[in-house]
Write a protein that holds these residues in place. Structure first.
Motif, PDB file in Angstrom:
ATOM      1  N   ILE A 280       0.816  -1.211   0.000  1.00  0.00           N
ATOM      2  CA  ILE A 280       0.000   0.000   0.000  1.00  0.00           C
ATOM      3  C   ILE A 280       0.848   1.259   0.000  1.00  0.00           C
ATOM      4  CG2 ILE A 280      -0.232   0.368   2.490  1.00  0.00           C
ATOM      5  CD1 ILE A 280      -3.266   0.694   1.954  1.00  0.00           C
ATOM      6  N   GLY A 281       2.110   1.155   0.428  1.00  0.00           N
ATOM      7  CA  GLY A 281       3.003   2.304   0.387  1.00  0.00           C
ATOM      8  C   GLY A 281       3.256   2.772  -1.031  1.00  0.00           C
ATOM      9  N   MET A 282       3.502   1.827  -1.930  1.00  0.00           N
ATOM     10  CA  MET A 282       3.675   2.161  -3.345  1.00  0.00           C
ATOM     11  C   MET A 282       2.389   2.750  -3.927  1.00  0.00           C
ATOM     12  SD  MET A 282       6.790   1.320  -4.476  1.00  0.00           S
ATOM     13  CE  MET A 282       6.645   0.848  -6.202  1.00  0.00           C
ATOM     14  N   THR A 283       1.258   2.232  -3.487  1.00  0.00           N
ATOM     15  CA  THR A 283      -0.031   2.745  -3.951  1.00  0.00           C
ATOM     16  C   THR A 283      -0.225   4.189  -3.524  1.00  0.00           C
ATOM     17  OG1 THR A 283      -0.975   0.512  -3.792  1.00  0.00           O
ATOM     18  CG2 THR A 283      -2.520   2.348  -3.892  1.00  0.00           C
ATOM     19  N   LEU A 284       0.143   4.513  -2.284  1.00  0.00           N
ATOM     20  CA  LEU A 284       0.004   5.881  -1.798  1.00  0.00           C
ATOM     21  C   LEU A 284       0.895   6.844  -2.575  1.00  0.00           C
ATOM     22  CD1 LEU A 284      -1.107   7.920   0.206  1.00  0.00           C
ATOM     23  CD2 LEU A 284       0.669   7.223   1.830  1.00  0.00           C
ATOM     24  N   MET A 285       2.102   6.428  -2.885  1.00  0.00           N
ATOM     25  CA  MET A 285       2.997   7.276  -3.663  1.00  0.00           C
ATOM     26  C   MET A 285       2.418   7.553  -5.051  1.00  0.00           C
ATOM     27  SD  MET A 285       5.636   8.175  -1.902  1.00  0.00           S
ATOM     28  CE  MET A 285       6.730   8.702  -3.218  1.00  0.00           C
ATOM     29  N   SER A 286       1.852   6.529  -5.662  1.00  0.00           N
ATOM     30  CA  SER A 286       1.237   6.719  -6.975  1.00  0.00           C
ATOM     31  C   SER A 286       0.038   7.655  -6.891  1.00  0.00           C
ATOM     32  CB  SER A 286       0.797   5.371  -7.551  1.00  0.00           C
ATOM     33  OG  SER A 286       1.903   4.496  -7.692  1.00  0.00           O
ATOM     34  N   ALA A 287      -0.736   7.549  -5.816  1.00  0.00           N
ATOM     35  CA  ALA A 287      -1.906   8.406  -5.649  1.00  0.00           C
ATOM     36  C   ALA A 287      -1.509   9.871  -5.496  1.00  0.00           C
ATOM     37  CB  ALA A 287      -2.717   7.952  -4.444  1.00  0.00           C
TER      38      ALA A 287
END
Length: 329
Positions: A280-287
């Protein structure tokens, strides 16, 4: 019962405040997800005002509606589990995106945090019980890992154990070429193998804090009168150490563990960036990079619930471990 009701009431209010802040913060940030989507669509042809309005309705940023009504709609959608549509992974919903990435983060950060806490508390208990032993003298060495910047430690381990020794893979969550994701032995074995090095980094960087804190609390607790009384009664040293000393010494660490466990989700960003871990950390960065309001709100909501839930759980556990807590409340 009054103690538990007061705690539940406090966390309900805290959740509402967090949801309110979660709604307004992304809207105060620069950038507009609708403009981002229109820019993508404009590459394929002209975009009419009707299409823009449809996108605003879809992403929950309808500028024609007052902000208060948008806020009410947001709370209603959250209550029904509707977190909107992600711009980054369009047309995938935020709930689906979180369901795909959250298990990776919980498996990695959660298990590593629990392991570091358990080992640190156990070693700290023994070091405090046997002051001046080799284990007690080892604590300054372990604090070195905590003092080292986390990303630097991760890069060093990645270089030594992946590039030089080639014991672990350099990144990823599993072997995408040989296994199929699912609840099967090859996939689980591959996921554990790929997650070992990131988990080792987390354990090495956090175990010293738990160990030092527990050691100092054990030293302080051993000077209390009830420890002297237990020794005078002839109780075994093991029972005194575990039942009397460690049970009281662990309380501050338990509160810290609740906070740490609650931030498992948000604390995974650096780990997943260094090791290219699909959490989810990578997802947050993309968001953040794509001004994806809905996805950012979804991630922040997960972080909020995890922090509040962990603290509530420990507050209730505190009342079981130390009945004086209920009496003071």
């Amino acid at each position: 019962m009054t103690y538990y009701l007061r705690k539940l009431g406090f966390y309900v209010v805290a959740l509402w405040a967090a949801l309110t802040l979660n709604f307004f913060l992304p809207r105060w940030m620069p950038g507009d997800p609708v403009d981002l989507m229109i820019a993508k669509l404009a590459a394929k042809g002209p975009v009419s005002p009707e299409i823009r309005h449809s996108l605003e309705l879809l992403l929950g940023t309808d500028s024609s509606r007052p902000i208060f009504l948008q806020y009410v709609d947001y709370l209603n959608n959250v209550a029904h589990g509707d977190l909107g549509v992600s711009v980054t992974y369009f047309p995938q919903t935020v709930s689906t995106t979180l369901a795909d990435t959250l298990p990776w983060t919980i498996a990695l950060m959660g298990i590593a945090t629990i392991i570091s806490f358990a080992i640190g508390i156990l070693l700290g208990q023994l070091a405090g019980w046997k002051r001046g032993s080799w284990l007690d003298n080892l604590i300054p060495v372990t604090t070195m890992f905590q003092a080292v910047p986390y990303f630097w430690l991760a890069l060093v381990l990645l270089y030594l154990l992946s590039s030089v020794a080639q014991i672990f893979p350099t990144g990823g969550g599993y072997d995408v070429n040989t296994v199929v994701p699912g609840f099967n032995l090859p996939f689980l074995r591959s996921a554990v193998y790929y997650g070992t090095l990131p988990a080792l980094t987390i354990v090495l960087s956090s175990i010293a804090g738990w160990m030092l804190g527990m050691r100092n609390m054990m030293v302080s607790t051993l000077s209390e009168d009830y420890i002297v009384t237990a020794e005078a009664k002839g109780l075994t040293r093991r029972r005194i150490m575990t039942t009397y000393a460690a049970r009281n010494a662990v309380l501050p660490s338990l509160a810290g563990f609740a906070i740490t466990l609650g931030f498992v989700v948000s604390g995974s960003i650096i780990t997943e960036q260094v090791f290219s871990y699909p959490g989810i950390g990578m997802t947050l960065m993309s968001a953040v990079q794509n001004s994806d309001y809905a996805l950012m709100q979804g991630v922040f909501l997960v972080i909020t619930i995890s922090v509040l839930g962990a603290n509530l759980l420990v507050d209730l556990l505190y009342a079981v471990i130390d009945p004086r807590t209920r009496a003071r409340a």
